[in-house]
Scaffold this motif. Structure first.
Motif, PDB file in Angstrom:
ATOM      1  N   GLN A  23      -1.897 -10.907  -7.677  1.00  0.00           N
ATOM      2  CA  GLN A  23      -1.927  -9.464  -7.428  1.00  0.00           C
ATOM      3  C   GLN A  23      -3.265  -9.044  -6.816  1.00  0.00           C
ATOM      4  OE1 GLN A  23      -2.554  -7.140 -10.921  1.00  0.00           O
ATOM      5  NE2 GLN A  23      -1.474  -5.356 -10.101  1.00  0.00           N
ATOM      6  N   ALA A  26      -3.483 -10.493  -3.241  1.00  0.00           N
ATOM      7  CA  ALA A  26      -2.534  -9.866  -2.313  1.00  0.00           C
ATOM      8  C   ALA A  26      -2.944  -8.434  -1.982  1.00  0.00           C
ATOM      9  CB  ALA A  26      -1.131  -9.897  -2.909  1.00  0.00           C
ATOM     10  N   ILE A  27      -3.395  -7.705  -2.979  1.00  0.00           N
ATOM     11  CA  ILE A  27      -3.782  -6.319  -2.715  1.00  0.00           C
ATOM     12  C   ILE A  27      -5.057  -6.257  -1.888  1.00  0.00           C
ATOM     13  CG2 ILE A  27      -4.588  -4.191  -3.833  1.00  0.00           C
ATOM     14  CD1 ILE A  27      -2.460  -4.647  -5.962  1.00  0.00           C
ATOM     15  N   SER A  28      -5.949  -7.228  -2.059  1.00  0.00           N
ATOM     16  CA  SER A  28      -7.155  -7.224  -1.222  1.00  0.00           C
ATOM     17  C   SER A  28      -6.825  -7.533   0.238  1.00  0.00           C
ATOM     18  CB  SER A  28      -8.192  -8.209  -1.756  1.00  0.00           C
ATOM     19  OG  SER A  28      -7.744  -9.535  -1.607  1.00  0.00           O
ATOM     20  N   VAL A  29      -5.739  -8.260   0.469  1.00  0.00           N
ATOM     21  CA  VAL A  29      -5.331  -8.574   1.844  1.00  0.00           C
ATOM     22  C   VAL A  29      -4.459  -7.458   2.420  1.00  0.00           C
ATOM     23  CG1 VAL A  29      -4.011 -10.187   3.272  1.00  0.00           C
ATOM     24  CG2 VAL A  29      -5.510 -11.056   1.482  1.00  0.00           C
ATOM     25  N   TRP A  30      -3.491  -6.984   1.664  1.00  0.00           N
ATOM     26  CA  TRP A  30      -2.567  -5.938   2.107  1.00  0.00           C
ATOM     27  C   TRP A  30      -2.760  -4.690   1.245  1.00  0.00           C
ATOM     28  CZ3 TRP A  30      -0.213 -10.869   1.056  1.00  0.00           C
ATOM     29  CH2 TRP A  30       0.003 -11.632   2.196  1.00  0.00           C
ATOM     30  N   GLU A  31      -3.822  -3.970   1.485  1.00  0.00           N
ATOM     31  CA  GLU A  31      -4.192  -2.826   0.652  1.00  0.00           C
ATOM     32  C   GLU A  31      -3.153  -1.719   0.648  1.00  0.00           C
ATOM     33  OE1 GLU A  31      -7.770  -2.017   2.650  1.00  0.00           O
ATOM     34  OE2 GLU A  31      -8.849  -3.673   1.701  1.00  0.00           O
ATOM     35  N   THR A  32      -2.475  -1.536   1.748  1.00  0.00           N
ATOM     36  CA  THR A  32      -1.515  -0.434   1.836  1.00  0.00           C
ATOM     37  C   THR A  32      -0.184  -0.743   1.153  1.00  0.00           C
ATOM     38  OG1 THR A  32      -0.750  -1.243   3.982  1.00  0.00           O
ATOM     39  CG2 THR A  32      -2.510   0.420   3.984  1.00  0.00           C
ATOM     40  N   HIS A  33      -0.002  -1.968   0.732  1.00  0.00           N
ATOM     41  CA  HIS A  33       1.260  -2.360   0.099  1.00  0.00           C
ATOM     42  C   HIS A  33       1.096  -2.645  -1.393  1.00  0.00           C
ATOM     43  CE1 HIS A  33       3.125  -2.545   4.015  1.00  0.00           C
ATOM     44  NE2 HIS A  33       2.160  -3.330   4.448  1.00  0.00           N
ATOM     45  N   GLY A  34       0.124  -2.015  -2.020  1.00  0.00           N
ATOM     46  CA  GLY A  34      -0.174  -2.274  -3.429  1.00  0.00           C
ATOM     47  C   GLY A  34       0.996  -2.012  -4.364  1.00  0.00           C
ATOM     48  N   ILE A  37       3.658  -4.703  -3.959  1.00  0.00           N
ATOM     49  CA  ILE A  37       3.160  -5.962  -4.530  1.00  0.00           C
ATOM     50  C   ILE A  37       3.268  -5.924  -6.050  1.00  0.00           C
ATOM     51  CG2 ILE A  37       1.074  -7.351  -4.883  1.00  0.00           C
ATOM     52  CD1 ILE A  37       0.289  -6.522  -1.970  1.00  0.00           C
TER      53      ILE A  37
END
Length: 166
Positions: A23, A26-34, A37
């Protein structure tokens, strides 16, 4: 009994730590999809719990066809969930001291609030899974018993013979 809940607790503690590390990454890579995720990872965790619990319920129903003599799987899963929550919270807090990409609250919050959330994520779906597993096994046994009874009904042949003579 100890090995049953401890096994479940340890497995899901490790799995929750893995999920929270994924988590954070993934959130650090795709911040807008928190949100997506988070929801996806919780559903993966819950699915794993349900699969194991259905297996438990089926196995228990197979070992004990009489519902009054079945194991108390609720305690196994409750204790396992509490253990998984407390251990995973502590481990994540320790990891977050060295890696800022993994979100963790303070140690007290991790050992109470997060632990309670993980315990509920384990216990609630597990009870649904145990119920479903037992229900599936009981339904299968009833169908099997009905087939056995129809095949071995000794009076069926006599009744068929009597009907033919009329």
């Amino acid at each position: 009994m100890t090995a049953q809940w401890l096994t479940r607790g340890a497995v899901f503690a490790v799995f929750m730590v893995l999920i929270r590390v994924i988590q954070g990454l993934a959130i650090s890579v795709w911040e807008t999809h928190g949100t997506l995720i988070n929801i996806t990872l919780v559903l993966v965790f819950v699915a794993a719990v349900v699969v194991w619990a259905v297996t438990d319920g089926r196995g228990d129903a197979r070992r004990n066809p009489d519902p009054d003599r079945r194991e108390d799987l609720a305690m196994w899963w409750l204790l396992g969930g509490i253990f998984a929550g407390a251990v995973s919270g502590l481990v994540i807090w320790l990891i977050s001291l060295f890696n800022e990409g993994i979100y963790a609250a303070g140690v007290l919050a991790e050992l109470t609030t997060t632990a309670a959330f993980v315990a509920l994520l384990v216990f609630g779906p597990a009870m649904v899974g145990v119920f479903a597993g037992r229900l599936l096994m009981d339904r299968k046994e009833k169908e099997h018993a009905a087939l056995q009874q129809s095949d071995t009904d000794v009076f069926q042949a006599v009744q068929d013979e009597v009907d033919v003579t009329k």
